[in-house]
Motif scaffolding. Structure first.
Motif, PDB file in Angstrom:
ATOM      1  N   THR A 106     -23.258 -10.334 -94.062  1.00 31.05           N
ATOM      2  CA  THR A 106     -23.999  -9.465 -94.983  1.00 31.05           C
ATOM      3  C   THR A 106     -24.630 -10.194 -95.829  1.00 31.05           C
ATOM      4  O   THR A 106     -24.265 -11.403 -96.454  1.00 31.05           O
ATOM      5  CB  THR A 106     -22.490  -8.572 -95.455  1.00 31.05           C
ATOM      6  OG1 THR A 106     -22.112  -7.764 -94.508  1.00 31.05           O
ATOM      7  CG2 THR A 106     -23.246  -7.547 -96.703  1.00 31.05           C
ATOM      8  N   MET A 157     -30.925 -15.834 -93.992  1.00 29.13           N
ATOM      9  CA  MET A 157     -31.040 -14.211 -94.298  1.00 29.13           C
ATOM     10  C   MET A 157     -31.796 -13.963 -95.655  1.00 29.13           C
ATOM     11  O   MET A 157     -31.674 -15.014 -96.692  1.00 29.13           O
ATOM     12  CB  MET A 157     -29.724 -13.758 -94.511  1.00 29.13           C
ATOM     13  CG  MET A 157     -28.647 -13.530 -93.222  1.00 29.13           C
ATOM     14  SD  MET A 157     -27.284 -13.132 -93.399  1.00 29.13           S
ATOM     15  CE  MET A 157     -27.385 -11.563 -92.910  1.00 29.13           C
ATOM     16  N   ARG A 208     -24.210 -13.861 -99.962  1.00 28.62           N
ATOM     17  CA  ARG A 208     -24.258 -13.553 -98.672  1.00 28.62           C
ATOM     18  C   ARG A 208     -22.433 -13.702 -98.353  1.00 28.62           C
ATOM     19  O   ARG A 208     -21.870 -14.613 -99.141  1.00 28.62           O
ATOM     20  CB  ARG A 208     -24.835 -14.247 -97.618  1.00 28.62           C
ATOM     21  CG  ARG A 208     -24.667 -15.842 -97.603  1.00 28.62           C
ATOM     22  CD  ARG A 208     -25.749 -16.582 -96.669  1.00 28.62           C
ATOM     23  NE  ARG A 208     -25.281 -16.242 -95.381  1.00 28.62           N
ATOM     24  CZ  ARG A 208     -26.125 -16.736 -94.248  1.00 28.62           C
ATOM     25  NH1 ARG A 208     -27.444 -17.179 -94.607  1.00 28.62           N
ATOM     26  NH2 ARG A 208     -25.839 -16.431 -92.970  1.00 28.62           N
ATOM     27  N   TRP A 216     -34.584 -11.089 -98.285  1.00 33.24           N
ATOM     28  CA  TRP A 216     -35.111  -9.810 -98.503  1.00 33.24           C
ATOM     29  C   TRP A 216     -36.433  -9.985 -98.895  1.00 33.24           C
ATOM     30  O   TRP A 216     -36.990 -10.994 -99.617  1.00 33.24           O
ATOM     31  CB  TRP A 216     -34.269  -9.305 -99.743  1.00 33.24           C
ATOM     32  CG  TRP A 216     -32.877  -8.968 -99.710  1.00 33.24           C
ATOM     33  CD1 TRP A 216     -31.817  -9.611 -99.903  1.00 33.24           C
ATOM     34  CD2 TRP A 216     -32.300  -7.679 -99.249  1.00 33.24           C
ATOM     35  NE1 TRP A 216     -30.592  -8.889 -99.754  1.00 33.24           N
ATOM     36  CE2 TRP A 216     -30.863  -7.764 -99.409  1.00 33.24           C
ATOM     37  CE3 TRP A 216     -33.106  -6.606 -99.037  1.00 33.24           C
ATOM     38  CZ2 TRP A 216     -30.161  -6.542 -98.940  1.00 33.24           C
ATOM     39  CZ3 TRP A 216     -32.128  -5.482 -98.574  1.00 33.24           C
ATOM     40  CH2 TRP A 216     -30.761  -5.542 -98.636  1.00 33.24           C
ATOM     41  N   GLU A 232     -29.704  -1.778 -94.072  1.00 33.20           N
ATOM     42  CA  GLU A 232     -29.786  -1.844 -95.744  1.00 33.20           C
ATOM     43  C   GLU A 232     -29.379  -0.587 -96.282  1.00 33.20           C
ATOM     44  O   GLU A 232     -29.241   0.374 -95.794  1.00 33.20           O
ATOM     45  CB  GLU A 232     -31.404  -2.139 -96.022  1.00 33.20           C
ATOM     46  CG  GLU A 232     -31.892  -3.087 -95.438  1.00 33.20           C
ATOM     47  CD  GLU A 232     -32.919  -2.729 -94.571  1.00 33.20           C
ATOM     48  OE1 GLU A 232     -33.748  -3.464 -94.281  1.00 33.20           O
ATOM     49  OE2 GLU A 232     -32.657  -1.678 -93.770  1.00 33.20           O
ATOM     50  N   CYS A 251     -26.992  -5.558 -97.182  1.00 33.84           N
ATOM     51  CA  CYS A 251     -27.518  -5.648 -95.693  1.00 33.84           C
ATOM     52  C   CYS A 251     -26.477  -6.168 -94.486  1.00 33.84           C
ATOM     53  O   CYS A 251     -26.065  -7.180 -94.933  1.00 33.84           O
ATOM     54  CB  CYS A 251     -28.893  -6.246 -95.506  1.00 33.84           C
ATOM     55  SG  CYS A 251     -29.511  -6.632 -93.830  1.00 33.84           S
ATOM     56  N   CYS A 253     -34.395  -6.134 -95.233  1.00 36.40           N
ATOM     57  CA  CYS A 253     -33.630  -7.091 -94.836  1.00 36.40           C
ATOM     58  C   CYS A 253     -34.250  -7.822 -93.589  1.00 36.40           C
ATOM     59  O   CYS A 253     -34.621  -7.426 -92.834  1.00 36.40           O
ATOM     60  CB  CYS A 253     -32.359  -6.695 -94.681  1.00 36.40           C
ATOM     61  SG  CYS A 253     -31.019  -8.112 -94.093  1.00 36.40           S
ATOM     62  N   ASP A 264     -34.431 -15.708-100.474  1.00 38.76           N
ATOM     63  CA  ASP A 264     -33.709 -15.881 -98.984  1.00 38.76           C
ATOM     64  C   ASP A 264     -32.387 -17.009 -99.311  1.00 38.76           C
ATOM     65  O   ASP A 264     -32.564 -17.550-100.427  1.00 38.76           O
ATOM     66  CB  ASP A 264     -34.337 -16.455 -97.739  1.00 38.76           C
ATOM     67  CG  ASP A 264     -35.462 -17.272 -98.153  1.00 38.76           C
ATOM     68  OD1 ASP A 264     -36.365 -17.597 -97.847  1.00 38.76           O
ATOM     69  OD2 ASP A 264     -34.965 -18.208 -98.912  1.00 38.76           O
ATOM     70  N   LEU A 293     -29.904  -4.500 -88.313  1.00 39.93           N
ATOM     71  CA  LEU A 293     -29.594  -4.821 -89.760  1.00 39.93           C
ATOM     72  C   LEU A 293     -29.886  -3.518 -90.500  1.00 39.93           C
ATOM     73  O   LEU A 293     -30.981  -2.814 -90.447  1.00 39.93           O
ATOM     74  CB  LEU A 293     -30.684  -5.831 -90.196  1.00 39.93           C
ATOM     75  CG  LEU A 293     -30.782  -7.031 -89.451  1.00 39.93           C
ATOM     76  CD1 LEU A 293     -32.007  -7.976 -90.218  1.00 39.93           C
ATOM     77  CD2 LEU A 293     -29.685  -7.846 -89.810  1.00 39.93           C
TER      78      LEU A 293
END
Length: 121
Positions: free
Chosen positions: A77, A34, A71, A36, A6, A22, A95, A50, A4
């Protein structure tokens, strides 16, 4: 090997904006949740936001209305658009993702190395 990575951290003035990205690379079948996280000096790492693969978003109270997570599933990503930044948003932003690497395999959790966001005049 899954990574991953960032990008997008920078020095910005209070009230400014930044967009973090990310990218998950490597042998990935799919990405589930996914998100942060951030860690300020002397503080514990905390969830910022998330997002599920279906697009359901979740935010910390401290960033609601200012940050937006999104995303691109085709690109594995996740993004974090940060507006109206405050000095207290200063932190290393990490991330995090739950990734599946094989059709029959389970989800594994991965972390990026972080990107520094500094909010200061």
């Amino acid at each position: 090997q899954v990574q991953l990575v960032e990008s997008g951290g920078d020095l910005v003035q209070p009230g400014g904006s930044l967009r973090l990205s990310c990218v998950a690379s490597g042998r990935i079948i799919s990405a589930n949740l996914m998100g942060w996280y951030r860690q300020a000096p002397g503080k514990q790492r905390e969830l910022v936001a998330d997002i599920t693969s279906g697009g359901r978003e979740n935010y910390a109270d401290s960033v609601k209305g200012r940050f937006t997570i999104s995303r691109d599933n085709a690109k594995n990503t996740v993004y974090l658009q940060m507006n109206s930044l405050k000095p207290e948003d200063t932190a290393v932003y990490y991330c995090n993702a739950d990734l599946r690497q094989s059709i029959l395999g389970g989800l594994m959790n991965y972390w990026g190395k972080g990107t520094l966001v500094t909010v200061s005049s």
